[in-house]
Design a protein around this motif. Sequence first.
Motif, PDB file in Angstrom:
ATOM      1  N   TYR A  45      59.450  46.388  69.195  1.00 55.47           N
ATOM      2  CA  TYR A  45      58.352  46.610  68.159  1.00 55.47           C
ATOM      3  C   TYR A  45      57.208  45.904  68.719  1.00 55.47           C
ATOM      4  CZ  TYR A  45      55.516  46.776  64.109  1.00 55.47           C
ATOM      5  OH  TYR A  45      54.726  46.805  63.225  1.00 55.47           O
ATOM      6  N   ASP A  46      57.406  44.541  69.170  1.00 50.90           N
ATOM      7  CA  ASP A  46      56.425  43.847  69.637  1.00 50.90           C
ATOM      8  C   ASP A  46      55.511  44.196  70.777  1.00 50.90           C
ATOM      9  OD1 ASP A  46      58.573  42.717  70.922  1.00 50.90           O
ATOM     10  OD2 ASP A  46      57.585  41.052  71.279  1.00 50.90           O
ATOM     11  N   THR A  47      56.331  44.862  71.683  1.00 53.00           N
ATOM     12  CA  THR A  47      55.799  45.332  72.880  1.00 53.00           C
ATOM     13  C   THR A  47      54.894  46.740  72.438  1.00 53.00           C
ATOM     14  OG1 THR A  47      57.541  44.858  74.266  1.00 53.00           O
ATOM     15  CG2 THR A  47      56.153  46.664  75.141  1.00 53.00           C
ATOM     16  N   LEU A  48      55.339  47.543  71.535  1.00 52.54           N
ATOM     17  CA  LEU A  48      54.342  48.644  71.147  1.00 52.54           C
ATOM     18  C   LEU A  48      53.477  48.333  70.264  1.00 52.54           C
ATOM     19  CD1 LEU A  48      57.637  50.790  69.775  1.00 52.54           C
ATOM     20  CD2 LEU A  48      56.190  51.256  71.841  1.00 52.54           C
ATOM     21  N   GLU A  49      53.557  47.190  69.544  1.00 54.13           N
ATOM     22  CA  GLU A  49      52.434  46.653  68.672  1.00 54.13           C
ATOM     23  C   GLU A  49      51.352  46.129  69.700  1.00 54.13           C
ATOM     24  OE1 GLU A  49      52.459  44.291  64.683  1.00 54.13           O
ATOM     25  OE2 GLU A  49      53.332  43.105  66.334  1.00 54.13           O
ATOM     26  N   LYS A  50      51.704  45.438  70.823  1.00 57.54           N
ATOM     27  CA  LYS A  50      50.880  44.935  71.633  1.00 57.54           C
ATOM     28  C   LYS A  50      50.146  46.156  72.349  1.00 57.54           C
ATOM     29  CE  LYS A  50      53.131  40.807  73.075  1.00 57.54           C
ATOM     30  NZ  LYS A  50      53.991  40.159  74.252  1.00 57.54           N
ATOM     31  N   ILE A  51      50.799  47.186  72.811  1.00 54.03           N
ATOM     32  CA  ILE A  51      50.119  48.208  73.409  1.00 54.03           C
ATOM     33  C   ILE A  51      48.921  48.810  72.584  1.00 54.03           C
ATOM     34  CG2 ILE A  51      50.538  50.905  74.197  1.00 54.03           C
ATOM     35  CD1 ILE A  51      53.434  49.785  74.996  1.00 54.03           C
ATOM     36  N   ASN A  59      46.796  56.972  70.341  1.00 53.19           N
ATOM     37  CA  ASN A  59      47.396  57.294  68.802  1.00 53.19           C
ATOM     38  C   ASN A  59      48.806  56.744  68.763  1.00 53.19           C
ATOM     39  OD1 ASN A  59      48.549  58.791  66.805  1.00 53.19           O
ATOM     40  ND2 ASN A  59      47.746  60.909  67.834  1.00 53.19           N
ATOM     41  N   ALA A  60      49.123  55.859  67.954  1.00 54.85           N
ATOM     42  CA  ALA A  60      50.513  55.258  67.756  1.00 54.85           C
ATOM     43  C   ALA A  60      51.457  56.365  67.256  1.00 54.85           C
ATOM     44  CB  ALA A  60      50.400  54.221  66.371  1.00 54.85           C
ATOM     45  N   ASP A  61      51.142  57.543  66.439  1.00 55.47           N
ATOM     46  CA  ASP A  61      52.124  58.447  66.326  1.00 55.47           C
ATOM     47  C   ASP A  61      52.749  58.927  67.722  1.00 55.47           C
ATOM     48  OD1 ASP A  61      51.982  58.317  63.575  1.00 55.47           O
ATOM     49  OD2 ASP A  61      50.180  59.489  63.296  1.00 55.47           O
ATOM     50  N   TRP A  62      51.640  59.437  68.522  1.00 56.47           N
ATOM     51  CA  TRP A  62      51.992  59.834  69.698  1.00 56.47           C
ATOM     52  C   TRP A  62      53.180  58.992  70.517  1.00 56.47           C
ATOM     53  CZ3 TRP A  62      51.301  58.010  74.644  1.00 56.47           C
ATOM     54  CH2 TRP A  62      51.558  58.677  75.788  1.00 56.47           C
ATOM     55  N   LEU A  63      52.650  57.753  70.542  1.00 55.26           N
ATOM     56  CA  LEU A  63      53.782  56.550  71.491  1.00 55.26           C
ATOM     57  C   LEU A  63      54.796  56.550  70.783  1.00 55.26           C
ATOM     58  CD1 LEU A  63      53.210  54.556  73.524  1.00 55.26           C
ATOM     59  CD2 LEU A  63      52.547  52.929  71.819  1.00 55.26           C
ATOM     60  N   LEU A  64      54.936  56.438  69.311  1.00 52.43           N
ATOM     61  CA  LEU A  64      56.290  56.235  68.740  1.00 52.43           C
ATOM     62  C   LEU A  64      57.086  57.525  68.879  1.00 52.43           C
ATOM     63  CD1 LEU A  64      55.134  53.893  65.962  1.00 52.43           C
ATOM     64  CD2 LEU A  64      56.301  53.252  67.876  1.00 52.43           C
ATOM     65  N   ARG A  65      56.376  58.471  68.151  1.00 49.43           N
ATOM     66  CA  ARG A  65      57.154  59.923  67.924  1.00 49.43           C
ATOM     67  C   ARG A  65      56.887  61.239  68.835  1.00 49.43           C
ATOM     68  NH1 ARG A  65      55.940  57.663  63.093  1.00 49.43           N
ATOM     69  NH2 ARG A  65      54.168  59.127  62.919  1.00 49.43           N
ATOM     70  N   GLY A  66      55.732  60.852  69.656  1.00 49.89           N
ATOM     71  CA  GLY A  66      55.518  62.121  70.748  1.00 49.89           C
ATOM     72  C   GLY A  66      54.610  63.193  69.712  1.00 49.89           C
ATOM     73  N   GLU A  67      54.191  62.566  68.739  1.00 49.30           N
ATOM     74  CA  GLU A  67      53.265  63.760  67.689  1.00 49.30           C
ATOM     75  C   GLU A  67      51.824  63.557  67.897  1.00 49.30           C
ATOM     76  OE1 GLU A  67      54.504  62.904  63.778  1.00 49.30           O
ATOM     77  OE2 GLU A  67      56.867  63.549  64.275  1.00 49.30           O
ATOM     78  N   GLY A  68      50.951  64.589  68.248  1.00 41.70           N
ATOM     79  CA  GLY A  68      49.823  64.450  68.001  1.00 41.70           C
ATOM     80  C   GLY A  68      49.177  64.453  69.523  1.00 41.70           C
TER      81      GLY A  68
END
Length: 122
Positions: A45-51, A59-68
């Motif tokens: 999670y902390d790595t994703l948060e840093k990105i 777009n965090a939705d794209w990064l996490l779930r591939g949406e948008g």
Amino acid sequence: MTIHVRLQQLIDALDISVLEFARQLGERRGEKVYHILHGRLKPRYDTLEKIVAVYPQVNADWLLRGEGLMFKQLGSPSAAMNTEERLRNMEFLLFQLNERMALLQETNDLLRVEVARLRESR
């Protein structure tokens, strides 16, 4: 599409090396990012948060779930992204559509085989 594939697409879209990407996230070496990209590790999670903090246009939705879309649209779409970002988003959307088409074709082929098998068993 898995998160490691999305991360590779993001690095490619940003047009930077894996090592530079890792350094932007505060890593001295790119080892952790390489392991994530090759599927040996999942990003924490902390790595994703840093990105998302280092690259606020992502777009965090794209990064996490591939949406948008890969990049956010701030305000009006024409003012939000430069032409290069819009092209990358369009390329990504085409890539997603091609993946979905391939999956649909594969499902269709499997269904045809199943229907043929059921007809033969009558």
